[in-house]
Structure formats: structure tokens, C-alpha cells
Design an enzyme around this catalytic site. Structure first.
Site, short mmCIF file in Angstrom:
data_model
loop_
_atom_site.label_atom_id
_atom_site.label_comp_id
_atom_site.label_asym_id
_atom_site.label_seq_id
_atom_site.Cartn_x
_atom_site.Cartn_y
_atom_site.Cartn_z
N THR A 142 -6.28 5.83 -4.05
CA THR A 142 -7.16 5.77 -5.21
C THR A 142 -6.37 5.33 -6.43
O THR A 142 -5.17 5.58 -6.53
CB THR A 142 -7.83 7.13 -5.49
N HIS A 143 -7.08 4.67 -7.35
CA HIS A 143 -6.51 4.29 -8.64
C HIS A 143 -7.02 5.19 -9.76
O HIS A 143 -6.62 5.01 -10.91
CB HIS A 143 -6.89 2.85 -9.00
N MET A 178 6.48 -9.13 5.08
CA MET A 178 5.05 -8.86 5.12
C MET A 178 4.27 -9.98 4.45
O MET A 178 3.22 -10.40 4.93
CB MET A 178 4.73 -7.54 4.41
N TRP A 202 1.68 -1.78 -0.56
CA TRP A 202 2.99 -1.69 0.08
C TRP A 202 3.25 -0.29 0.62
O TRP A 202 3.60 -0.12 1.80
CB TRP A 202 4.06 -2.07 -0.94
#
Length: 274
Positions: free
Chosen positions: A98-99, A223, A46
Site C-alpha cells: 500500500t501507498h 529484472m 522491487w
């Protein structure tokens, strides 16, 4: 899917080979990079779309090699390869996601002028979103049950590490001049306000007309409708606050509340749950 551990953190080896983590250490950060950090299922896709719309307002469009998926630096994508290698030659401004926990970030990031966005979401809704995501993605380990998954989440036995270790690792950097913290719940309640905040932080202030246009294009519900039937729709589900109430037992909710108080007490970090 098999997993391995690096520095005590579990990673899925199909998506995140160890070699990618090594390449990330020396990834060359540019001063005009936009880096989005997040724990999985906290709104990464998002906020990525919001950033893209802000850039599009200035006439900056994605290059052909960029997909609609967040560009996680640690990922290897079938048919594309290691994104950390691909983005070495990508034109600026790069929007990277990135996580990984803070200790895995490129060494030059915090000393650069790159804009860092940290996206956060309350742990109960994060757990619910993660549970359903794993059920939809065949490459990830499917939880045996909701009850077993809750136990794993509370124990921190999750890919990309324990929730609180992850968010607090970034929260310690809150006074850094180039970091903006955003919360999923705030975006749901007043997206135009968050768009204004984000565009100002990026040094790309928008007119009120442009703010409303970006907010309209990135409202979660609108969306989601455009993604039905596409592979990207795996990234989204309900997109609401408080769906945890439809999943948690009273005992599970109390266990999460206890852990929340234990880990966030006196940190200044708080989340909304409805």
C-alpha cells in the site's frame, strides 16, 4: 483522471475510490500477513519481488489470481475489481502492499503479528522517478513541466500526500517490534545484505546459497531486462541512485536540501543521495 481529497490527502479516484479506503479500515489482518508500506516510486515493486523470491525459496508460489504487480490494498484494477475485497479470501501468506499514509491503515494491523516492511528512498530520486512515471501512465495527470512538478512536490501537492508527512508517519513507529525499515539506497549498494536482513525479519532465514540466488534474481538491472515491452515495465526506469543530478537545477537542489533539513532534523531519519 480526477482526484479527490480524504483527510487532506489527494487520491486518484479511478484507482482509489473512496469506498476502498472505507473497506481498508476494517480489513481483517492475519498474523502471517506480510505488509509492504511505501511512498510511491520508492522501490515498492522491487521489494515485493524480493519478498516473493524469499517465499519461493520455501516453495511458496503466487496463486493464479496474483499478477506481477504489487497488490496495493487501496487499488481497484480494471477487470479485477477492488483488491481490498479480493484479498479477503486469498490464501496465506498474503503479501500486501500500500501507498496510503499511516492514518489510513487497517485498524488491527499494529496490534497483530503481521510483518510490516517500510520501504524508503531519498526524496530527490523519488521526485525524478515520479515525474517520469506520470509521463508514461496516461491515467495519471501529466506534469506541465519539470519545474512545475518540483514546485508541486515541494508543496506536498502529490497523490498519496506530502513526502515527509508520509515517511515520518511511519518513522514514528520505528520501535514497534514487527516493523522493518529498508532503504532503496542500501539495496542498491549491497542487495545480499538486505536479503539476509529481510529473510531473518520474516522468520524465514536463508542459506547463503539461497541468499545469493534471491539477490541474483532480483538485481534491478537483470529484472529490468526481462520486463522490456511488458506493461509491468512502467514500474521501473533506471533504478539508480543520484539520477536527480541530471534534472535538478542548483536552486531546486538547495530548496530540497532546505526542506530535508527542516523536516528531518532531530528525527534520526537520514537518506543518501549518491
Amino acid at each position: 483522471m480526477t482526484y479527490y481529497k480524504e483527510r487532506g490527502i489527494s487520491f486518484p479516484d479511478t484507482f482509489v475510490p473512496r469506498s476502498n479506503l472505507e473497506h481498508m479500515k476494517t480489513f481483517d489482518i492475519r498474523d502471517d500477513d506480510i505488509m509492504i508500506m511505501s511512498y510511491p516510486k520508492t522501490g515498492t515493486w522491487w521489494i515485493y519481488q524480493v519478498v516473493k523470491q524469499i517465499l519461493a525459496s520455501e516453495g511458496i508460489q503466487d496463486e493464479k489470481y496474483l499478477s506481477n504487480l504489487p497488490n496495493h490494498l487501496e487499488f481497484t484494477v480494471p477487470g479485477i475489481g477492488a483488491l481490498v475485497e479480493l484479498f479477503k479470501t486469498a490464501p496465506s501468506p498474503r503479501v500486501l502492499t500500500t501507498h496510503v499514509p499511516v492514518e489510513f491503515l487497517p485498524s488491527g494491523l499494529l496490534g497483530s503479528k503481521a510483518k510490516i516492511i517500510v520501504m524508503m528512498r531519498n526524496p530527490k530520486d523519488t521526485a525524478v522517478s515520479t515525474f517520469h512515471f506520470y509521463q508514461k501512465v496516461p491515467e495519471m495527470k501529466t506534469p506541465e513541466s519539470w519545474d512545475s512538478f518540483v514546485e508541486e512536490f515541494l508543496a506536498g501537492d502529490c497523490p498519496w500526500g506530502p513526502f515527509y508527512d508520509h515517511v515520518l508517519g511511519f518513522w514514528k513507529l520505528k520501535d514497534h517490534h514487527n516493523i522493518l525499515f529498508l532503504k532503496y539506497e542500501d539495496m542498491k549498494k549491497d542487495l545480499p545484505a538486505e536479503v539476509r536482513k529481510l529473510s531473518s525479519f520474516l522468520g524465514r532465514p536463508l542459506t547463503e546459497e539461497a541468499v545469493q540466488a534471491v539477490a541474483s534474481a532480483t538485481q534491478f538491472d537483470s529484472m529490468n531486462k526481462t520486463l522490456v515491452g511488458q506493461k509491468i515495465d512502467l514500474q521501473t526506469r533506471k533504478g539508480v541512485i543520484g539520477d536527480w543530478k541530471n534534472h535538478f537545477s542548483d536552486e531546486q537542489s538547495r530548496a530540497f536540501d532546505d526542506q530535508y533539513r527542516d523536516r528531518l532534523s532531530n528525527t534520526g531519519l537520514e537518506f543518501e543521495f549518491e
